[in-house]
Every structure is written in structure tokens, then in C-alpha cells.
Write a protein that holds these residues in place. Structure first.
Motif, PDB file in Angstrom:
ATOM      1  N   VAL A  61      27.306  33.004  33.165  1.00 24.56           N
ATOM      2  CA  VAL A  61      26.862  33.205  34.547  1.00 24.56           C
ATOM      3  C   VAL A  61      25.350  32.974  34.640  1.00 24.56           C
ATOM      4  CG1 VAL A  61      26.516  35.686  34.311  1.00 24.56           C
ATOM      5  CG2 VAL A  61      27.102  34.765  36.525  1.00 24.56           C
ATOM      6  N   VAL A  62      24.895  32.501  35.806  1.00 25.24           N
ATOM      7  CA  VAL A  62      23.464  32.308  36.048  1.00 25.24           C
ATOM      8  C   VAL A  62      23.064  33.175  37.239  1.00 25.24           C
ATOM      9  CG1 VAL A  62      21.645  30.671  36.703  1.00 25.24           C
ATOM     10  CG2 VAL A  62      23.476  29.947  35.184  1.00 25.24           C
ATOM     11  N   GLY A  63      22.030  34.002  37.033  1.00 21.84           N
ATOM     12  CA  GLY A  63      21.517  34.847  38.113  1.00 21.84           C
ATOM     13  C   GLY A  63      20.187  34.309  38.584  1.00 21.84           C
ATOM     14  N   GLN A  64      19.918  34.467  39.878  1.00 18.26           N
ATOM     15  CA  GLN A  64      18.685  33.943  40.434  1.00 18.26           C
ATOM     16  C   GLN A  64      18.027  34.972  41.332  1.00 18.26           C
ATOM     17  OE1 GLN A  64      19.188  30.058  42.048  1.00 18.26           O
ATOM     18  NE2 GLN A  64      17.100  29.898  42.783  1.00 18.26           N
ATOM     19  N   PHE A  65      16.723  35.132  41.172  1.00 20.65           N
ATOM     20  CA  PHE A  65      15.942  35.972  42.070  1.00 20.65           C
ATOM     21  C   PHE A  65      14.563  35.345  42.191  1.00 20.65           C
ATOM     22  CE2 PHE A  65      13.166  39.312  43.437  1.00 20.65           C
ATOM     23  CZ  PHE A  65      13.915  39.969  44.398  1.00 20.65           C
ATOM     24  N   GLY A  66      14.194  34.960  43.390  1.00 15.37           N
ATOM     25  CA  GLY A  66      12.929  34.262  43.577  1.00 15.37           C
ATOM     26  C   GLY A  66      12.954  32.978  42.771  1.00 15.37           C
ATOM     27  N   SER A  67      11.894  32.704  42.006  1.00 18.85           N
ATOM     28  CA  SER A  67      11.863  31.500  41.185  1.00 18.85           C
ATOM     29  C   SER A  67      12.374  31.786  39.777  1.00 18.85           C
ATOM     30  CB  SER A  67      10.441  30.943  41.116  1.00 18.85           C
ATOM     31  OG  SER A  67       9.602  31.886  40.485  1.00 18.85           O
ATOM     32  N   GLY A  68      12.796  33.026  39.512  1.00 19.93           N
ATOM     33  CA  GLY A  68      13.322  33.372  38.200  1.00 19.93           C
ATOM     34  C   GLY A  68      14.817  33.131  38.143  1.00 19.93           C
ATOM     35  N   ARG A  69      15.255  32.406  37.112  1.00 17.30           N
ATOM     36  CA  ARG A  69      16.681  32.196  36.893  1.00 17.30           C
ATOM     37  C   ARG A  69      17.002  32.606  35.468  1.00 17.30           C
ATOM     38  NH1 ARG A  69      17.522  26.431  37.573  1.00 17.30           N
ATOM     39  NH2 ARG A  69      19.694  26.836  37.092  1.00 17.30           N
ATOM     40  N   VAL A  70      18.131  33.282  35.278  1.00 19.43           N
ATOM     41  CA  VAL A  70      18.521  33.750  33.945  1.00 19.43           C
ATOM     42  C   VAL A  70      19.955  33.319  33.671  1.00 19.43           C
ATOM     43  CG1 VAL A  70      18.939  35.788  32.520  1.00 19.43           C
ATOM     44  CG2 VAL A  70      16.942  35.706  33.989  1.00 19.43           C
ATOM     45  N   LEU A  71      20.147  32.651  32.532  1.00 20.70           N
ATOM     46  CA  LEU A  71      21.475  32.230  32.086  1.00 20.70           C
ATOM     47  C   LEU A  71      21.981  33.255  31.083  1.00 20.70           C
ATOM     48  CD1 LEU A  71      23.745  30.021  31.525  1.00 20.70           C
ATOM     49  CD2 LEU A  71      22.210  29.184  29.754  1.00 20.70           C
ATOM     50  N   LEU A  72      23.177  33.791  31.301  1.00 12.75           N
ATOM     51  CA  LEU A  72      23.808  34.722  30.365  1.00 12.75           C
ATOM     52  C   LEU A  72      25.093  34.080  29.851  1.00 12.75           C
ATOM     53  CD1 LEU A  72      23.545  38.067  32.385  1.00 12.75           C
ATOM     54  CD2 LEU A  72      21.925  37.154  30.745  1.00 12.75           C
ATOM     55  N   ALA A 116      22.835  38.335  37.937  1.00 12.55           N
ATOM     56  CA  ALA A 116      23.852  37.676  37.112  1.00 12.55           C
ATOM     57  C   ALA A 116      24.949  38.659  36.718  1.00 12.55           C
ATOM     58  CB  ALA A 116      23.206  37.070  35.872  1.00 12.55           C
ATOM     59  N   LEU A 117      24.552  39.859  36.297  1.00 15.82           N
ATOM     60  CA  LEU A 117      25.538  40.865  35.875  1.00 15.82           C
ATOM     61  C   LEU A 117      26.420  41.299  37.040  1.00 15.82           C
ATOM     62  CD1 LEU A 117      23.340  43.047  33.478  1.00 15.82           C
ATOM     63  CD2 LEU A 117      25.123  41.429  32.827  1.00 15.82           C
ATOM     64  N   LEU A 118      25.859  41.337  38.251  1.00 19.36           N
ATOM     65  CA  LEU A 118      26.638  41.726  39.426  1.00 19.36           C
ATOM     66  C   LEU A 118      27.679  40.665  39.801  1.00 19.36           C
ATOM     67  CD1 LEU A 118      23.875  43.320  41.667  1.00 19.36           C
ATOM     68  CD2 LEU A 118      25.827  44.495  40.654  1.00 19.36           C
ATOM     69  N   GLN A 119      27.446  39.416  39.395  1.00 20.48           N
ATOM     70  CA  GLN A 119      28.411  38.346  39.693  1.00 20.48           C
ATOM     71  C   GLN A 119      29.659  38.442  38.818  1.00 20.48           C
ATOM     72  OE1 GLN A 119      26.606  34.444  39.434  1.00 20.48           O
ATOM     73  NE2 GLN A 119      24.755  35.162  40.488  1.00 20.48           N
ATOM     74  N   LEU A 120      29.557  39.163  37.698  1.00 19.71           N
ATOM     75  CA  LEU A 120      30.682  39.258  36.762  1.00 19.71           C
ATOM     76  C   LEU A 120      31.817  40.096  37.354  1.00 19.71           C
ATOM     77  CD1 LEU A 120      28.732  39.922  33.453  1.00 19.71           C
ATOM     78  CD2 LEU A 120      29.886  37.816  34.097  1.00 19.71           C
ATOM     79  N   ALA A 121      33.040  39.649  37.114  1.00 20.94           N
ATOM     80  CA  ALA A 121      34.220  40.398  37.536  1.00 20.94           C
ATOM     81  C   ALA A 121      35.140  40.547  36.330  1.00 20.94           C
ATOM     82  CB  ALA A 121      34.944  39.663  38.656  1.00 20.94           C
ATOM     83  N   SER A 122      35.772  41.698  36.209  1.00 14.01           N
ATOM     84  CA  SER A 122      36.681  41.920  35.083  1.00 14.01           C
ATOM     85  C   SER A 122      37.963  41.117  35.306  1.00 14.01           C
ATOM     86  CB  SER A 122      37.007  43.408  34.962  1.00 14.01           C
ATOM     87  OG  SER A 122      37.761  43.829  36.071  1.00 14.01           O
ATOM     88  N   PRO A 123      38.711  40.825  34.234  1.00 16.00           N
ATOM     89  CA  PRO A 123      39.966  40.073  34.379  1.00 16.00           C
ATOM     90  C   PRO A 123      40.947  40.739  35.355  1.00 16.00           C
ATOM     91  CG  PRO A 123      39.356  40.205  32.079  1.00 16.00           C
ATOM     92  CD  PRO A 123      38.387  41.068  32.832  1.00 16.00           C
ATOM     93  N   GLU A 124      40.932  42.091  35.393  1.00 12.28           N
ATOM     94  CA  GLU A 124      41.830  42.811  36.310  1.00 12.28           C
ATOM     95  C   GLU A 124      41.481  42.490  37.766  1.00 12.28           C
ATOM     96  OE1 GLU A 124      40.012  44.491  33.899  1.00 12.28           O
ATOM     97  OE2 GLU A 124      41.632  44.849  32.457  1.00 12.28           O
ATOM     98  N   GLU A 125      40.161  42.500  38.080  1.00  9.21           N
ATOM     99  CA  GLU A 125      39.718  42.196  39.443  1.00  9.21           C
ATOM    100  C   GLU A 125      40.102  40.774  39.838  1.00  9.21           C
ATOM    101  OE1 GLU A 125      35.506  43.021  40.173  1.00  9.21           O
ATOM    102  OE2 GLU A 125      35.625  44.555  38.602  1.00  9.21           O
ATOM    103  N   VAL A 126      39.909  39.820  38.920  1.00  3.84           N
ATOM    104  CA  VAL A 126      40.227  38.421  39.199  1.00  3.84           C
ATOM    105  C   VAL A 126      41.730  38.271  39.436  1.00  3.84           C
ATOM    106  CG1 VAL A 126      40.171  36.058  38.271  1.00  3.84           C
ATOM    107  CG2 VAL A 126      38.245  37.585  37.897  1.00  3.84           C
TER     108      VAL A 126
END
Length: 166
Positions: free
Chosen positions: A85-96, A143-153
Motif C-alpha cells: 500500500v502507498v500512503g500520501q500526505f502533503g508531498s510525503g508518500r510512503v510505500l509499505l 497507508a495503514l488506514l487503507q489496509l483491510a483485513s481478509p474478513e472485511e474484504v
């Protein structure tokens, strides 16, 4: 009567950065401190907080209180995240990226603090764009907030869980 609360979960907090800011007034400069703190229980709950005060300990205390209020649950599967997943805030982007057992936490300062207190043991990360601690921490949380568990999906797609995992 008074009922004892359920077992209090031990929270760990990490100070990501402390910044001295100055306000210029007629008599000179007035200094204050801003602190970014991440708080987590090591089992998937994590929160970030920003505190500002005239003294460093007070700024940290305020940041910890704010972080405790804003805690969120994230899915952790086999000590890593479910998918890239990739999270973005302002000009900061983080790949996990999820990693196999034994990899450890491959992350820079601000991102490392967030994933460690969350309880993630194996992960690969990369800061894309700004390395500013404010943006890096907030992009990691995004980025962490975008993650969903397999049960949710599975429930979202109206499919059995076995179909998702396989």
C-alpha cells in the motif's frame, strides 16, 4: 458498586521529533516546543499526536494524550501487513510492503516508529517524496488506514473467506 475495568492494555509511546519554534516579539524571541509522538499497543492499535507547549515534557504529554484519543486498529497477518500500500500526505508518500518472516522492520526514523509501536515485526518501507517527519508519519498512518483485513474484504465482496485467502 465499583467494577474493576478489564485488563489495562500496556501502551508504548515513541517520540518521533521535537522541534523548537520561535515567535519574534518586541523584547526578543519566545520559544515553544512541538513534539510528534506515536502510541501503540503492539497488537495493531496505533495513533499519532502533535503537542505544543513552552516546555518539552509538557509538549510530549499533550502529544501522548492526543495520540491515545486518535488510536485506530490495523490488520496484522503473520506479523506483517496483508498487502502492499502507498500512503500520501502533503508531498510525503510512503510505500509499505509486506515481508516474510525474519526480515525485520526495514524503515527510516518516523516510519519505523509508527510500524514498531503498531506491532508489525516484518515490513519493507520506502519514503517517496518528502522526508519531513510530520508528512512521513501522517502518510504512514494514511497507508495503514487503507489496509483491510481478509474478513472485511470478503464481506464487502459477498464472498466466503476461503475464496479470499486461497
Amino acid at each position: 458498586m465499583f467494577e474493576p475495568e478489564a485488563q489495562e492494555i500496556q501502551l508504548t509511546d515513541k517520540v518521533v521529533s521535537i522541534n523548537r519554534v520561535a515567535k519574534v516579539v518586541k523584547g526578543g524571541r519566545r520559544f515553544r516546543f512541538s513534539a510528534i509522538v506515536v502510541v501503540g499497543d503492539g497488537q495493531g492499535k496505533v495513533g499519532i499526536g502533535l503537542g505544543k507547549a513552552h516546555e518539552v515534557p509538557e509538549a510530549i504529554r499533550k502529544a501522548v494524550e492526543k495520540a491515545k484519543k486518535d488510536m485506530v486498529q490495523i490488520p496484522i497477518i503473520n506479523n506483517t501487513i496483508p498487502y502492499e500500500v502507498v500512503g500520501q500526505f502533503g508531498s510525503g508518500r510512503v510505500l509499505l510492503k509486506p515481508a516474510s518472516d525474519g526480515t525485520g522492520v526495514i524503515a527510516g526514523g518516523p516510519v519505523r516508529a509508527v510500524v514498531e509501536v503498531a506491532g508489525i515485526k516484518n515490513i519493507l518501507t520506502k519514503c517517496l517524496g518528502s522526508h519531513n517527519p510530520h508528512n512521513a508519519v501522517k502518510a504512514t498512518m494514511e497507508a495503514l488506514l487503507q489496509l483491510a483485513s481478509p474478513e472485511e474484504v470478503a464481506t464487502r465482496r459477498n464472498r466466503p473467506l476461503a475464496e479470499m485467502v486461497g
